[in-house]
Design a protein around this motif. Structure first.
Motif, PDB file in Angstrom:
ATOM      1  N   GLY A 279      10.546  -0.223  -1.412  1.00  0.00           N
ATOM      2  CA  GLY A 279      10.785   1.149  -1.882  1.00  0.00           C
ATOM      3  C   GLY A 279      11.153   1.280  -3.337  1.00  0.00           C
ATOM      4  N   LEU A 280      10.916   0.236  -4.146  1.00  0.00           N
ATOM      5  CA  LEU A 280      11.307   0.300  -5.561  1.00  0.00           C
ATOM      6  C   LEU A 280      10.610   1.434  -6.312  1.00  0.00           C
ATOM      7  N   MET A 281       9.356   1.684  -5.973  1.00  0.00           N
ATOM      8  CA  MET A 281       8.627   2.689  -6.746  1.00  0.00           C
ATOM      9  C   MET A 281       8.582   4.048  -6.061  1.00  0.00           C
ATOM     10  N   SER A 282       8.801   4.061  -4.773  1.00  0.00           N
ATOM     11  CA  SER A 282       8.854   5.340  -4.065  1.00  0.00           C
ATOM     12  C   SER A 282       9.385   5.100  -2.652  1.00  0.00           C
ATOM     13  N   PRO A 283      10.343   5.902  -2.222  1.00  0.00           N
ATOM     14  CA  PRO A 283      10.831   5.735  -0.844  1.00  0.00           C
ATOM     15  C   PRO A 283       9.737   5.990   0.184  1.00  0.00           C
ATOM     16  N   ASP A 284       8.717   6.774  -0.215  1.00  0.00           N
ATOM     17  CA  ASP A 284       7.610   7.045   0.723  1.00  0.00           C
ATOM     18  C   ASP A 284       6.933   5.750   1.145  1.00  0.00           C
ATOM     19  N   ILE A 285       6.874   4.795   0.205  1.00  0.00           N
ATOM     20  CA  ILE A 285       6.204   3.531   0.529  1.00  0.00           C
ATOM     21  C   ILE A 285       7.013   2.761   1.564  1.00  0.00           C
ATOM     22  N   LYS A 286       8.322   2.793   1.405  1.00  0.00           N
ATOM     23  CA  LYS A 286       9.179   2.125   2.386  1.00  0.00           C
ATOM     24  C   LYS A 286       8.985   2.765   3.778  1.00  0.00           C
ATOM     25  N   VAL A 287       8.952   4.099   3.792  1.00  0.00           N
ATOM     26  CA  VAL A 287       8.788   4.803   5.066  1.00  0.00           C
ATOM     27  C   VAL A 287       7.429   4.461   5.683  1.00  0.00           C
ATOM     28  N   LEU A 288       6.399   4.415   4.813  1.00  0.00           N
ATOM     29  CA  LEU A 288       5.056   4.070   5.293  1.00  0.00           C
ATOM     30  C   LEU A 288       5.037   2.671   5.897  1.00  0.00           C
TER      31      LEU A 288
ATOM     32  N   LEU B  28      -1.169  -2.678  -4.648  1.00  0.00           N
ATOM     33  CA  LEU B  28      -0.064  -1.723  -4.807  1.00  0.00           C
ATOM     34  C   LEU B  28      -0.608  -0.306  -4.930  1.00  0.00           C
ATOM     35  N   SER B  29      -1.685  -0.155  -5.720  1.00  0.00           N
ATOM     36  CA  SER B  29      -2.186   1.208  -5.939  1.00  0.00           C
ATOM     37  C   SER B  29      -2.809   1.784  -4.663  1.00  0.00           C
ATOM     38  N   ILE B  30      -3.405   0.903  -3.846  1.00  0.00           N
ATOM     39  CA  ILE B  30      -3.975   1.408  -2.585  1.00  0.00           C
ATOM     40  C   ILE B  30      -2.855   1.859  -1.653  1.00  0.00           C
ATOM     41  N   ILE B  31      -1.804   1.019  -1.542  1.00  0.00           N
ATOM     42  CA  ILE B  31      -0.678   1.391  -0.667  1.00  0.00           C
ATOM     43  C   ILE B  31      -0.055   2.684  -1.185  1.00  0.00           C
ATOM     44  N   ASN B  32       0.122   2.757  -2.497  1.00  0.00           N
ATOM     45  CA  ASN B  32       0.724   3.951  -3.096  1.00  0.00           C
ATOM     46  C   ASN B  32      -0.116   5.191  -2.789  1.00  0.00           C
ATOM     47  N   GLY B  33      -1.434   5.030  -2.884  1.00  0.00           N
ATOM     48  CA  GLY B  33      -2.337   6.148  -2.606  1.00  0.00           C
ATOM     49  C   GLY B  33      -2.195   6.633  -1.179  1.00  0.00           C
ATOM     50  N   SER B  34      -2.059   5.678  -0.230  1.00  0.00           N
ATOM     51  CA  SER B  34      -1.967   6.114   1.158  1.00  0.00           C
ATOM     52  C   SER B  34      -0.606   6.708   1.471  1.00  0.00           C
ATOM     53  N   ALA B  35       0.419   6.363   0.694  1.00  0.00           N
ATOM     54  CA  ALA B  35       1.744   6.933   0.957  1.00  0.00           C
ATOM     55  C   ALA B  35       1.858   8.335   0.398  1.00  0.00           C
ATOM     56  N   GLY B 248     -12.467   0.485  -8.345  1.00  0.00           N
ATOM     57  CA  GLY B 248     -11.644   0.615  -7.141  1.00  0.00           C
ATOM     58  C   GLY B 248     -11.682   2.036  -6.608  1.00  0.00           C
ATOM     59  N   SER B 249     -11.544   3.008  -7.529  1.00  0.00           N
ATOM     60  CA  SER B 249     -11.544   4.405  -7.078  1.00  0.00           C
ATOM     61  C   SER B 249     -12.908   4.784  -6.524  1.00  0.00           C
ATOM     62  N   VAL B 250     -13.962   4.226  -7.142  1.00  0.00           N
ATOM     63  CA  VAL B 250     -15.321   4.530  -6.672  1.00  0.00           C
ATOM     64  C   VAL B 250     -15.533   3.925  -5.277  1.00  0.00           C
ATOM     65  N   LEU B 251     -15.039   2.694  -5.098  1.00  0.00           N
ATOM     66  CA  LEU B 251     -15.209   2.034  -3.796  1.00  0.00           C
ATOM     67  C   LEU B 251     -14.444   2.766  -2.701  1.00  0.00           C
ATOM     68  N   LEU B 252     -13.232   3.217  -3.047  1.00  0.00           N
ATOM     69  CA  LEU B 252     -12.388   3.828  -2.023  1.00  0.00           C
ATOM     70  C   LEU B 252     -12.792   5.264  -1.694  1.00  0.00           C
ATOM     71  N   LYS B 253     -13.119   6.042  -2.733  1.00  0.00           N
ATOM     72  CA  LYS B 253     -13.409   7.465  -2.488  1.00  0.00           C
ATOM     73  C   LYS B 253     -14.693   7.899  -3.207  1.00  0.00           C
ATOM     74  N   GLY B 254     -15.622   6.973  -3.339  1.00  0.00           N
ATOM     75  CA  GLY B 254     -16.832   7.242  -4.103  1.00  0.00           C
ATOM     76  C   GLY B 254     -17.608   8.469  -3.649  1.00  0.00           C
ATOM     77  N   LYS B 255     -17.597   8.714  -2.341  1.00  0.00           N
ATOM     78  CA  LYS B 255     -18.440   9.814  -1.834  1.00  0.00           C
ATOM     79  C   LYS B 255     -17.915  11.194  -2.232  1.00  0.00           C
ATOM     80  N   TYR B 256     -16.668  11.229  -2.725  1.00  0.00           N
ATOM     81  CA  TYR B 256     -16.107  12.529  -3.108  1.00  0.00           C
ATOM     82  C   TYR B 256     -16.201  12.801  -4.606  1.00  0.00           C
ATOM     83  N   ILE B 257     -16.763  11.824  -5.346  1.00  0.00           N
ATOM     84  CA  ILE B 257     -16.722  11.935  -6.809  1.00  0.00           C
ATOM     85  C   ILE B 257     -17.356  13.234  -7.309  1.00  0.00           C
ATOM     86  N   ALA B 258     -18.424  13.677  -6.623  1.00  0.00           N
ATOM     87  CA  ALA B 258     -19.106  14.898  -7.070  1.00  0.00           C
ATOM     88  C   ALA B 258     -18.192  16.121  -6.967  1.00  0.00           C
TER      89      ALA B 258
END
Lengths: 351, 375
Positions: A279-288, B28-35, B248-258
Motif C-alpha cells: 500500500g505504499l503508493m495507494s491503499p487501494d492497491i493493498k485492498v485489491l 506495478l502500472s498494471i496492478i495500479n490500473g486495475s486498482a 503496454g497501453s496498446v496491448l492492454l486496451k488497444g481496441k479502445y484507442i479510437a
C-alpha cells in the motif's frame, strides 16, 4: 568479542564517512515522508460538508428539505438553476414536480435523490400519518474512523525498516575477495570472515535503527502525526523488519557476482515492489491485493509490518502479533542460512 | 560515434537488469490500473459497499437486505469485530450492519434494531443511515395484525423520482476507458523518473569511473561532442523504455484507442520523457554516488508523483501543494492527461513548460559536466 567490537568501530566509521550512504539511510526517508505529508495533509481528516440544493420557487417540499441538517436549501428559478449548476454553486435542483436536475453523478447528488425518493415514497405508501414515525432512530451507531491514507505512512515506515538491506549488500561485498580489494586484503589476514560479517550486521542494524528512530521522531515532533501510539509492540515489528532487511541484503550480496550498483538496484526494486503491494503508493492497491490474493498480503514481509503497525496503533488490535514476528524471524533465518551456503569455504587460487 | 557505441554496449551488458527493472515497473502500472480503474465518472447513482451480518434470518431481515442490495454492493460477513474495524479503516467497505437475532421485535417496539459501524465523518454514512431508517419506518408503518406488509413496502420503494442530467461532458460518457488511460499514463509519470534516473544512472556510473574519465580527458574528443554522444545514447535508451510503456497501453486496451485522444497521450509522454531525460543528465553530472542517484530516483519520483496528482487526483490536493508541484514537470504532464482537449492549442502551455524544464535541466547538466571535467 573484542574483535567484533573493533571491527564494528572501523566499519561504522567507514560508513558514516561515506556521506552518500548517510544520505540514503538518514535523510531519504525524511524527504519522502515530507512529500507524503505535504500531499496528504488535509486529506486525513474528512469532514461532512453541507450539500447546496436549489429548489424551484414556491415548491411545497422546501419546508421539509430545510429541516434536514446536511442540506442548504436555496429557492431559485429554473433558468438560474442551470447557471448555478454549471458554476457548481449548487449540487442539484428540485423542480416543481419533484424532478431532480443535476449535471453530474456523485455522492451529493445520490443523497439528494435518496431524500426526494423518500418524500415521494412516503406519499405513495399511503399510510396514516400516525403510523409513520420519523422521530425513531433504528440504528445503534458505532464509530470507526476510516483513514486508509495512513496506510501509506505505515508502509513507508515498514519499507525503511528494511533498509538495512543496503548495509547488508555492502558488508558482504567487503568480505568477498573476488569482489572488492578490501575483501582480498581481509582474506589474507587472520580476521575471521564470520567475525567481520557479524560486526557488519551489528553496525548495519545500528545505523538503520538510528535512521528509523530519527524518522519516527520527525513524524511525531515535526509533522505532528500521531502514528506510533503503542511503542512497545510497534518497535518489535520495526526491529524485526531491520533484521529481515539486513538478512535480505546479505543474501543479495552473497548470491551473485554482479556489481555493487546492480545489487543496490536489486535491493531497491525488491523493497519497493513489496512496499507497493503493501500500500505504499495507494491503499487501494493493498485492498485489491487483500481481496484478490489474500495470501500475498499475509506472507509479504513489508505487508506484515505495515498491517501490524496500523492494527496496533490505530485499531488497538494486538491479535496474532506473534505469527507476524515469527514469520519475519523465519525469513531472516532462511536468508542467513542461504547466504551461509553461498559464502562458506570459499577459497581463491588467485585474485 | 565511439562514445555513443560504448554507452549502448554498457546498456547491452546490463540488458537483463534493465529489462527486469522495466518489467517490474510495468507490473506495478498494471496492478495500479486495475486498482484505480473502478473510479468511473459516468452518470450513475453512487452505490455503497456495505458489509452485512444477518443473525436474524427473518422475513423482515431478508426483505431489508434485498432492498439494500438494489442500489448497493453487499458483502456477507462474519461478526468479527476486528476484521470489520479493519475493513472500515481501510475504506474497503463504507459501513457494516449487524442485524441481531431479535430484529423483528426490536423494530416493532421502535428500539435500536440494527448495529451499524461506519465513519460518521463521511457522506456515505449519512446515505446508508437514511436508507436503513427509511426502510424500517416504512415497514413499521405497514405493521398490523402481527405482520409486516413487505410486498407493499418493496413496491413503494421501487418508485423513484425522475432525474434529469443537464449535460454530460464527453469525458463523463466515456464508460471508463478514458479513465483507465488517464490513470495508466499518469502512473508513467512516476515510472519514467524512477526508471530513467536508476537505469541511466547505473550506466553512467560505469562511464564516470575514474579510469575511464581520465582516459577521456586526454583524448582529443571535444567536450561538447562527447556530451552529445552520451546524451544521444541516453535518448536511444529512453525512447526504448518509454515505447515499452506506450506499447503496454496498446496491448492492454488497444481496441479502445479510437475512442480516446491517444495522440494527446503520445505527445505528452514523449515531451515528459524529454524533460526527465534532461533531469537525469543533470543528476549524473552532479554526482557519482550510487546512493545519491538511487535516493533521488526513489525520493523524487515518488515524492513528485504524490504532490503532482499521479497517486491522488489533482482535484483532491490542496492549492499550496499544487503550487509546489508546479516546480517540476510531472505537474504539467498529469495536467495534460487529465484535460479534455480538442486541439493541440489547449495543451500548448503545459507542453511548453515541460520542454522548458527539459532544456533547463540539460543546460545546467552541461555546465556541471564542464566544471567536473575542468577539475
Amino acid at each position: 568479542m573484542k574483535n567484533i567490537w573493533r571491527n564494528s568501530l572501523y566499519i561504522g566509521k567507514n560508513m558514516f564517512r561515506d556521506i552518500s550512504f548517510s544520505f540514503w539511510g538518514l535523510i531519504y526517508p525524511i524527504i519522502l515522508v515530507t512529500f507524503f505529508y505535504i500531499a496528504f495533509n488535509g486529506l486525513t481528516n474528512p469532514k461532512i460538508e453541507t450539500i447546496n440544493l436549489g429548489i424551484e420557487n414556491g415548491n411545497d417540499v422546501a419546508s421539509i428539505l430545510e429541516d434536514i441538517d446536511i442540506l442548504n436549501v436555496v429557492e431559485m428559478s429554473k433558468e438560474d438553476a442551470k447557471k448555478s449548476l454549471e458554476n457548481e454553486e449548487i449540487d442539484g435542483f428540485v423542480k416543481e414536480d419533484l424532478t431532480l436536475l443535476v449535471d453530474r453523478s456523485g455522492r451529493d447528488q445520490t443523497i439528494i435523490k435518496s431524500i426526494l425518493d423518500q418524500i415521494k415514497q412516503t406519499v405513495d405508501l399511503n399510510e396514516p400519518l400516525e403510523n409513520l414515525d420519523f422521530e425513531v432512530d433504528y440504528l445503534k451507531g458505532k464509530a470507526q474512523e476510516s483513514n486508509s491514507i495512513l496506510v501509506i505512512f505505515y508502509s513507508l515506515i515498514a519499507m525503511v525498516s528494511t533498509y538495512g538491506i543496503f548495509a547488508g549488500t555492502e558488508i558482504v561485498n567487503l568480505v568477498q575477495a573476488n569482489l572488492t580489494p578490501i575483501g582480498a586484503r581481509l582474506n589474507v589476514t587472520p580476521i575471521r570472515k564470520s567475525t567481520f560479517l557479524t560486526s557488519g550486521v551489528l553496525v548495519g542494524l545500528f545505523i538503520n535503527i538510528l535512521s528509523n528512530v530519527l524518522l519516527l521522531l520527525f513524524i511525531k515532533f515535526v509533522l505532528k502525526l500521531d502514528l506510533i501510539r503503542s511503542l512497545g509492540p510497534s518497535s518489535l515489528f520495526i526491529l524485526f523488519g531491520n533484521l529481515f532487511g539486513i538478512s535480505l541484503g546479505i543474501f543479495i550480496g552473497a548470491s551473485n557476482k554482479k556489481s555493487q550498483s546492480v545489487k543496490t538496484m536489486i535491493s531497491i526494486t525488491v523493497t519497493l515492489f513489496l512496499s507497493f503491494l503493501s500500500g505504499l503508493m495507494s491503499p487501494d492497491i493493498k485492498v485489491l491485493i487483500d481481496s484478490s490474493v489474500p495470501l500475498l498480503g499475509k506472507i509479504n514481509p513489508i505487508a506484515i509490518i505495515t498491517n501490524n503497525l496500523y492494527r496496533i496503533n490505530l485499531l488497538n488490535n494486538t491479535n496474532n502479533l506473534s505469527s507476524g514476528i515469527l514469520l519475519l524471524i523465519a525469513y531472516s533465518l532462511m536468508l542467513m542460512f542461504g547466504s551461509y551456503i553461498f559464502l562458506r569455504r570459499r577459497e581463491y587460487d588467485s585474485i | 560515434m565511439t562514445v555513443y557505441k560504448y554507452f549502448l554496449k554498457i546498456a547491452l551488458k546490463h540488458k537483463w537488469i534493465i529489462i527486469s527493472y522495466t518489467v517490474i515497473f510495468f507490473i506495478l502500472s498494471i496492478i495500479n490500473g486495475s486498482a484505480t480503474g473502478k473510479t468511473e465518472t459516468i452518470f450513475m447513482e453512487k452505490s455503497l459497499d456495505i458489509g452485512v451480518v444477518d443473525e436474524s434470518n427473518s422475513e423482515l431481515s431478508i426483505s431489508f437486505i434485498k432492498y439494500l442490495e438494489d442500489d448497493n454492493i453487499l458483502t456477507t460477513m462474519e461478526n468479527d469485530k476486528e476484521y470489520i474495524q479493519e475493513q472500515i479503516f481501510l475504506e474497503a467497505i463504507d459501513a457494516v450492519i449487524i442485524i441481531p437475532k431479535d430484529f423483528e421485535n426490536l423494530v416493532i417496539n421502535k428500539k435500536e434494531s440494527i448495529e451499524i459501524m461506519r465513519d460518521e465523518r463521511k457522506l456515505g454514512s449519512v446515505q446508508v443511515e437514511n436508507e436503513i431508517n427509511k426502510f424500517l419506518i416504512f415497514a413499521n408503518a405497514t405493521y398490523s395484525d402481527g405482520k409486516f406488509d413487505l410486498s407493499k413496502v418493496e413496491n413503494v420503494l421501487d418508485r423513484e423520482i425522475e432525474v434529469e442530467v443537464l449535460k454530460v461532458d464527453d469525458y463523463k460518457k466515456d464508460n471508463g476507458v478514458n479513465t483507465w488511460f488517464k490513470y495508466y499514463f499518469n502512473y508513467t509519470g512516476y515510472i519514467i523518473i524512477a526508471i530513467y534516473v536508476a537505469v541511466i544512472g547505473l550506466l553512467m556510473l560505469e562511464i564516470n569511473d575514474k579510469n575511464i574519465q581520465d582516459r577521456m580527458k586526454v583524448s582529443s574528443k571535444k567536450f561538447f561532442k562527447f556530451n552529445m554522444e552520451i546524451y544521444l545514447g541516453q535518448v536511444t535508451l529512453a525512447i526504448l523504455i518509454t515505447s515499452i510503456f506506450i506499447l503496454g497501453s496498446v496491448l492492454l486496451k488497444g481496441k479502445y484507442i479510437a475512442e480516446i485522444n491517444f495522440s494527446k497521450y503520445l505527445l505528452n509522454i514523449f515531451t515528459f520523457s524529454f524533460a526527465i531525460l534532461g533531469f537525469t543528465f543533470l543528476i549524473n553530472n552532479l554526482t557519482n554516488s550510487r546512493f545519491v542517484i538511487n535516493g533521488i530516483s526513489s525520493a523524487l519520483s515518488l515524492g513528485t508523483a504524490f504532490i503532482s496528482g499521479v497517486m491522488v487526483p489533482q482535484e483532491f490536493l490542496a492549492d499550496n501543494v499544487l503550487r509546489i508541484a508546479k516546480f517540476f514537470p510531472t505537474y504539467y504532464f498529469v495536467k495534460i492527461n487529465e484535460m479534455n482537449t480538442n486541439s493541440f492549442l489547449d495543451i500548448k502551455y503545459e507542453i511548453f513548460m515541460q520542454v522548458l524544464f527539459g532544456i533547463f535541466f540539460f543546460l545546467i547538466g552541461l555546465y556541471f559536466s564542464k566544471v567536473k571535467r575542468s577539475v
